[in-house]
Write an enzyme that holds these catalytic residues in place. Structure first.
Site, short mmCIF file in Angstrom:
data_model
loop_
_atom_site.label_atom_id
_atom_site.label_comp_id
_atom_site.label_asym_id
_atom_site.label_seq_id
_atom_site.Cartn_x
_atom_site.Cartn_y
_atom_site.Cartn_z
N VAL A 89 32.78 50.34 36.10
CA VAL A 89 33.34 50.05 37.13
C VAL A 89 32.89 50.60 38.41
O VAL A 89 32.84 51.72 38.44
CB VAL A 89 35.08 50.31 36.95
CG1 VAL A 89 35.83 50.11 38.13
CG2 VAL A 89 35.83 49.56 35.85
N CYS A 90 32.79 49.76 39.47
CA CYS A 90 32.12 50.37 40.60
C CYS A 90 33.29 50.13 41.82
O CYS A 90 33.51 49.05 42.56
CB CYS A 90 30.89 49.69 40.99
SG CYS A 90 30.25 50.02 42.57
#
Length: 183
Positions: A89-90
């Site tokens: 996840v960014c």
């Protein structure tokens, strides 16, 4: 030997989430003996392309939490501009604190020690509802989100949701089948 402050804080957050669950996700430890590795189940937000999906992810906390952010990785397949193809996840609040060397994020948008598992998960649910296509981890998903949101992008998201449902049915059927085997 006394427990590190990070472990005490994580234990408190886990107890709080068990006592007062938050709508949209559930969280627990992967291994009861390791407070630094959590498993979360996220329910796809209503009125989004992810509605109906249940997505499994892992949160891995550093020993110096809350001074540094955890890492989050989806275990189930998910097609999203802010989740790379390996599931990482960014989003801003999971980025190391301080100045962004690229100048895209303000320091107050990045990790702050006041964040908790609850605030992280609320941000991830918000990310599912409203992807940031301007700063993608998955460029292909971001391009489809911008250019064909209700076409190819929607089909790929739906495939992830269906795959999750199918996996759940397989597990449930296997459990039912194993219960009927003679002993």
């Amino acid at each position: 030997m006394t427990e590190p402050q990070s472990a005490l804080l994580l234990r408190r957050q886990l107890a709080e989430l068990n006592k007062n669950p938050v709508e949209g996700f559930s969280a627990g430890l992967i291994d009861d003996n390791d407070l630094y590795r959590w498993e979360v189940l996220i329910i796809g937000p209503p009125d989004t392309l992810y509605e109906g999906g249940v997505f499994k992810a892992h949160l891995t906390f550093p020993r110096d939490y809350p001074l540094r952010p955890p890492k989050m990785k989806f275990i189930t397949d998910i097609w999203h501009p802010n989740v790379d193809k390996s599931g990482d996840v960014c989003i801003s609040i999971l980025h190391e604190p301080g100045e962004d060397k690229y100048g895209y994020e303000k320091p107050e948008e990045r990790w702050l020690p006041i964040h908790t598992v609850e605030t992280i998960m609320i941000s991830v649910i918000s990310m599912l509802a409203d992807p940031n296509g301007d700063s993608p981890a998955n460029v292909d998903a971001a391009k489809e989100w911008r250019e064909d949101r209700h076409g190819e992008f929607k089909r790929k998201v739906a495939r992830c949701c269906v795959a999750i449902l199918f996996q759940g049915l397989q597990l449930r059927n296997m459990a039912l089948f194993s219960c009927t085997l003679p002993t």
